[in-house]
Scaffold this active site. Structure first.
Site, PDB file in Angstrom:
ATOM      1  N   ASN A 277       0.885  -1.172   0.000  1.00 37.39           N
ATOM      2  CA  ASN A 277       0.000   0.000   0.000  1.00 37.39           C
ATOM      3  C   ASN A 277       0.918   1.216   0.000  1.00 37.39           C
ATOM      4  OD1 ASN A 277      -1.791   2.027   0.476  1.00 37.39           O
ATOM      5  ND2 ASN A 277      -2.721   1.119   2.297  1.00 37.39           N
TER       6      ASN A 277
ATOM      7  N   ARG B  84      -2.556  -2.040  -3.428  1.00 39.64           N
ATOM      8  CA  ARG B  84      -3.791  -1.296  -3.209  1.00 39.64           C
ATOM      9  C   ARG B  84      -3.769  -0.069  -4.120  1.00 39.64           C
ATOM     10  NH1 ARG B  84      -5.411   2.795   1.493  1.00 39.64           N
ATOM     11  NH2 ARG B  84      -7.601   2.980   0.939  1.00 39.64           N
TER      12      ARG B  84
ATOM     13  N   HIS C 259     -13.150   2.493   0.265  1.00 37.09           N
ATOM     14  CA  HIS C 259     -13.126   1.433   1.290  1.00 37.09           C
ATOM     15  C   HIS C 259     -13.763   0.143   0.758  1.00 37.09           C
ATOM     16  CE1 HIS C 259     -13.339   4.726   4.669  1.00 37.09           C
ATOM     17  NE2 HIS C 259     -12.080   4.466   4.367  1.00 37.09           N
TER      18      HIS C 259
ATOM     19  N   HIS D  84     -17.882   1.090   8.114  1.00 37.89           N
ATOM     20  CA  HIS D  84     -16.426   1.173   8.333  1.00 37.89           C
ATOM     21  C   HIS D  84     -16.150   2.499   9.032  1.00 37.89           C
ATOM     22  CE1 HIS D  84     -12.129   0.611   6.830  1.00 37.89           C
ATOM     23  NE2 HIS D  84     -12.143   1.887   7.205  1.00 37.89           N
ATOM     24  N   LEU D  85     -15.781   2.425  10.328  1.00 43.46           N
ATOM     25  CA  LEU D  85     -15.505   3.650  11.094  1.00 43.46           C
ATOM     26  C   LEU D  85     -14.050   3.633  11.551  1.00 43.46           C
ATOM     27  CD1 LEU D  85     -18.699   3.678  13.396  1.00 43.46           C
ATOM     28  CD2 LEU D  85     -18.378   4.894  11.233  1.00 43.46           C
TER      29      LEU D  85
ATOM     30  N   ASN E 157     -10.247   6.297  10.723  1.00 40.54           N
ATOM     31  CA  ASN E 157     -10.011   7.719  10.471  1.00 40.54           C
ATOM     32  C   ASN E 157     -10.949   8.191   9.378  1.00 40.54           C
ATOM     33  OD1 ASN E 157      -7.971   8.660  12.229  1.00 40.54           O
ATOM     34  ND2 ASN E 157      -6.521   7.327  11.168  1.00 40.54           N
TER      35      ASN E 157
ATOM     36  N   ARG F 246     -12.314  14.818   8.306  1.00 43.92           N
ATOM     37  CA  ARG F 246     -13.098  15.168   7.110  1.00 43.92           C
ATOM     38  C   ARG F 246     -14.555  15.417   7.491  1.00 43.92           C
ATOM     39  NH1 ARG F 246     -11.564  10.088   3.592  1.00 43.92           N
ATOM     40  NH2 ARG F 246      -9.948   9.552   5.096  1.00 43.92           N
TER      41      ARG F 246
ATOM     42  N   ASP G  92      -8.914  11.615  17.420  1.00 40.11           N
ATOM     43  CA  ASP G  92      -8.840  10.222  17.866  1.00 40.11           C
ATOM     44  C   ASP G  92      -9.963   9.988  18.875  1.00 40.11           C
ATOM     45  OD1 ASP G  92      -8.159   7.810  19.377  1.00 40.11           O
ATOM     46  OD2 ASP G  92      -6.262   7.890  18.276  1.00 40.11           O
ATOM     47  N   MET G  93     -10.799   8.996  18.574  1.00 39.91           N
ATOM     48  CA  MET G  93     -11.984   8.770  19.411  1.00 39.91           C
ATOM     49  C   MET G  93     -11.616   8.445  20.863  1.00 39.91           C
ATOM     50  SD  MET G  93     -15.093   9.169  19.302  1.00 39.91           S
ATOM     51  CE  MET G  93     -16.017   9.199  17.799  1.00 39.91           C
ATOM     52  N   ARG G  94     -10.443   7.837  21.083  1.00 43.21           N
ATOM     53  CA  ARG G  94     -10.025   7.541  22.463  1.00 43.21           C
ATOM     54  C   ARG G  94      -9.806   8.840  23.241  1.00 43.21           C
ATOM     55  NH1 ARG G  94      -5.769   3.477  19.904  1.00 43.21           N
ATOM     56  NH2 ARG G  94      -5.878   5.195  18.446  1.00 43.21           N
TER      57      ARG G  94
ATOM     58  N   ILE H 237     -12.648   2.471  15.012  1.00 37.57           N
ATOM     59  CA  ILE H 237     -13.745   2.848  15.912  1.00 37.57           C
ATOM     60  C   ILE H 237     -14.822   1.758  15.920  1.00 37.57           C
ATOM     61  CG2 ILE H 237     -15.561   4.547  16.334  1.00 37.57           C
ATOM     62  CD1 ILE H 237     -13.734   6.669  15.052  1.00 37.57           C
TER      63      ILE H 237
ATOM     64  N   GLU I 162      -7.822  -5.604   5.290  1.00 44.51           N
ATOM     65  CA  GLU I 162      -7.723  -5.234   3.874  1.00 44.51           C
ATOM     66  C   GLU I 162      -6.543  -5.914   3.191  1.00 44.51           C
ATOM     67  OE1 GLU I 162      -9.148  -0.855   3.257  1.00 44.51           O
ATOM     68  OE2 GLU I 162      -8.595  -1.109   5.342  1.00 44.51           O
TER      69      GLU I 162
HETATM   70  P1  ADP Z   1      -7.610   4.129   9.155  1.00 44.53           P
HETATM   71  O1  ADP Z   1      -8.874   4.692   8.587  1.00 44.53           O
HETATM   72  O2  ADP Z   1      -6.483   5.110   9.155  1.00 44.53           O
HETATM   73  O3  ADP Z   1      -7.240   2.752   8.647  1.00 44.53           O
HETATM   74  P2  ADP Z   1      -8.225   2.783  11.650  1.00 44.53           P
HETATM   75  O4  ADP Z   1      -9.247   1.870  11.105  1.00 44.53           O
HETATM   76  O5  ADP Z   1      -6.970   2.205  12.153  1.00 44.53           O
HETATM   77  O6  ADP Z   1      -7.923   3.997  10.696  1.00 44.53           O
HETATM   78  O7  ADP Z   1      -8.910   3.620  12.823  1.00 44.53           O
HETATM   79  C1  ADP Z   1      -8.193   4.592  13.522  1.00 44.53           C
HETATM   80  C2  ADP Z   1      -9.100   5.250  14.511  1.00 44.53           C
HETATM   81  O8  ADP Z   1      -9.744   4.266  15.310  1.00 44.53           O
HETATM   82  C3  ADP Z   1      -8.347   6.112  15.512  1.00 44.53           C
HETATM   83  O9  ADP Z   1      -8.173   7.415  15.052  1.00 44.53           O
HETATM   84  C4  ADP Z   1      -9.250   6.069  16.707  1.00 44.53           C
HETATM   85  O10 ADP Z   1     -10.175   7.147  16.613  1.00 44.53           O
HETATM   86  C5  ADP Z   1     -10.024   4.798  16.573  1.00 44.53           C
HETATM   87  N1  ADP Z   1      -9.678   3.804  17.602  1.00 44.53           N
HETATM   88  C6  ADP Z   1      -8.671   2.927  17.607  1.00 44.53           C
HETATM   89  N2  ADP Z   1      -8.688   2.175  18.732  1.00 44.53           N
HETATM   90  C7  ADP Z   1      -9.753   2.604  19.456  1.00 44.53           C
HETATM   91  C8  ADP Z   1     -10.327   2.248  20.710  1.00 44.53           C
HETATM   92  N3  ADP Z   1      -9.814   1.282  21.456  1.00 44.53           N
HETATM   93  N4  ADP Z   1     -11.426   2.906  21.104  1.00 44.53           N
HETATM   94  C9  ADP Z   1     -11.968   3.883  20.355  1.00 44.53           C
HETATM   95  N5  ADP Z   1     -11.470   4.270  19.167  1.00 44.53           N
HETATM   96  C10 ADP Z   1     -10.385   3.648  18.721  1.00 44.53           C
END
Ligand code: ADP
Length: 436
Positions: A7, A95, A184, A212-213, A215, A245, A286-288, A335, A388
């Site tokens: 990728n 990819r 996606h 798909h949640l 980034n 976004r 970042d949701m965390r 997420i 993926e």
């Molecule tokens: P990408 O779209 O870059 O592939 P990912 O699928 O890896 O992204 O998702 C990244 C996002 O997932 C992070 O920005 C964060 O918001 C969220 N995330 C990752 N781990 C957790 C968790 N344990 N709890 C809540 N959100 C999380």
């Protein structure tokens, strides 16, 4: 059969080497900061085994070729490596973000396909040229090894015109190919396939809503195994609220800002892509971090969570209406797989539509599929981790196998991609010389 999945981004190369006999991971890693003074290669060899080794190399990495040479030297290192040399790799899967309207399936890479990816680049100026960098370097460094392009847009090519057309003057579509493409696709298709397996049915017998949640965020309505609508549009900006976004906005906001806030189109574009979404609403993407901030009483963080999960719920409702009958809803990506609160809030109040969460099951987080709907729920709800890279490896293997057959039968590999390239939907012509 070993498949290397690549990728390639503008300044990074993510890679995985898989043994497709048992789909085990031989190596996974990332080359970062290509072209900068402080390049970085991180790699895990034989992850999850007792011979697992983590490696980290910091040094300037001039370009993608330099980065890829580092990767291959590491994979083939006589002491710790996992292959003898690059000829141990049987196929490479790349990819590619945008396949436009013409590429509907994973496709064996040849000069013709490269020209098509180039021609489509105006639709994905940040992604397709970077993907092509990886392809060109890999073709040079791995001569004679079949290479396959797997497109993010391909799965969505089944979306009908009523869903992919924007209500703009029709010549905008005819002349500029402005339409919904969706992204996606590899992830949506992968989790849909896994869900069908878990339901004990063929994918072609399943109606699903896949969410798909990460980034980036998107939702897809899948009817009898085919994507019939999806939230990302001509670019990966439309639809759900994402990390940085905006997702859906009133298109007149552009002209309002241009006239009243002195912003030019570049600044507006940057704002919508990089400074909006969760980050725009509360300063965090970042949701965390957002959950941690909510715990300390940060109201904007709570608002950002509300805006995102409300938008999710709204699109679930829309896709229930589009599909009529739904067998399962699937959550995936960072997420979607990890965040019980986002899942619960996204499904709140949908019980009357046959969607009932099992609150205890929803709290489970197991890196494997989990059924999180209650026994009474008419529609099943699943968490299914996306993969993926494995999906790209599987699809590459399929094309490679067909390619090998065609090589034996016809004596040449590259023509096999023809069946994958659709003629223009209206004219039936193969590919116009100029798209734009
Ligand atoms: P990408 O779209 O870059 O592939 P990912 O699928 O890896 O992204 O998702 C990244 C996002 O997932 C992070 O920005 C964060 O918001 C969220 N995330 C990752 N781990 C957790 C968790 N344990 N709890 C809540 N959100 C999380």
């Amino acid at each position: 059969m070993r498949i290397l999945v690549i990728n390639s981004g503008s300044s990074s190369i993510k890679f995985q080497l898989l043994d497709m006999e048992d789909e085990s991971l031989l190596a996974t890693g990332l080359v970062e900061k290509i072209g900068k003074s402080e390049g970085l290669l991180q790699c895990t060899l034989r992850p999850g085994t007792d011979r697992c080794r983590k490696l980290r190399l910091e040094r300037p990495i001039a370009d993608h070729e330099d980065g890829m040479r580092l990767v291959i030297n590491l994979l083939a290192d006589p002491d710790k490596g996992v292959i003898r040399d690059f000829t141990d790799i049987d196929a490479i899967g790349h990819r590619v973000v945008h396949g436009g309207e013409y590429v509907r399936h994973p496709t064996l890479i040849n000069d013709e396909l490269i020209a098509i990816i180039e021609r489509i680049s105006p639709l994905a100026p940040l992604h397709n040229p970077a993907n092509l960098d990886g392809i060109r370097v890999a073709r040079e460094l791995f001569p004679g090894i079949p290479q396959v392009a797997v497109f993010d847009t391909a799965f969505h090519q089944s979306i009908p015109a009523r869903a992919y057309l924007y209500a703009l003057p029709y010549e905008m579509y005819e002349r500029h190919r402005i339409r919904r493409y969706g992204f996606h696709g590899t992830s949506h298709k992968y989790v849909a396939g896994e869900c069908a397996r878990l339901l004990g049915r063929q994918l072609g017998q399943c109606n699903l809503i896949t969410i798909h949640l990460g980034n980036g965020c998107s939702m897809t309505a899948i009817e009898q195994g085919l994507s019939i609508d999806t939230t990302l549009g001509m670019t990966p900006l439309e639809g759900l609220v994402m990390g940085t976004r905006s997702g859906d906005v009133d298109p007149a906001i552009h002209s309002f800002l241009a006239r009243n806030a002195g912003m030019d189109i570049e600044a507006i574009d940057r704002m919508l892509n990089n400074d909006s979404g969760l980050k725009g609403l509360c300063g965090m993407n970042d949701m965390r971090d957002i959950h941690a901030a909510i715990q300390t009483g940060n109201e904007r963080a709570l608002l950002a969570l509300e805006v995102q999960t409300y938008r999710n719920r709204k699109y679930i409702g829309a896709y229930l209406a589009v599909l009529g009958h739904v067998d399962a809803i699937v959550f995936t990506a960072g997420i979607g797989e990890n965040d019980a609160i986002v899942r619960q809030k996204s499904l709140t109040g949908l019980e009357q539509f046959g969607i009932e969460l099992d609150i205890a099951a929803n709290l489970r987080c197991e890196k494997e599929p989990v059924l999180i709907s209650s026994a009474n729920s008419r529609i099943q709800i699943w968490i299914i981790p996306t993969n993926e890279e494995l999906a790209i490896a599987r699809e590459s293997l399929e094309v490679f196998t067909k390619g090998s057959e065609s090589m034996q039968n016809q004596g040449r590999l590259s023509r096999d991609c023809e069946f994958c390239i659709a003629p223009h939907p209206k004219t039936g012509m193969p590919i116009p010389e100029r798209l734009f």
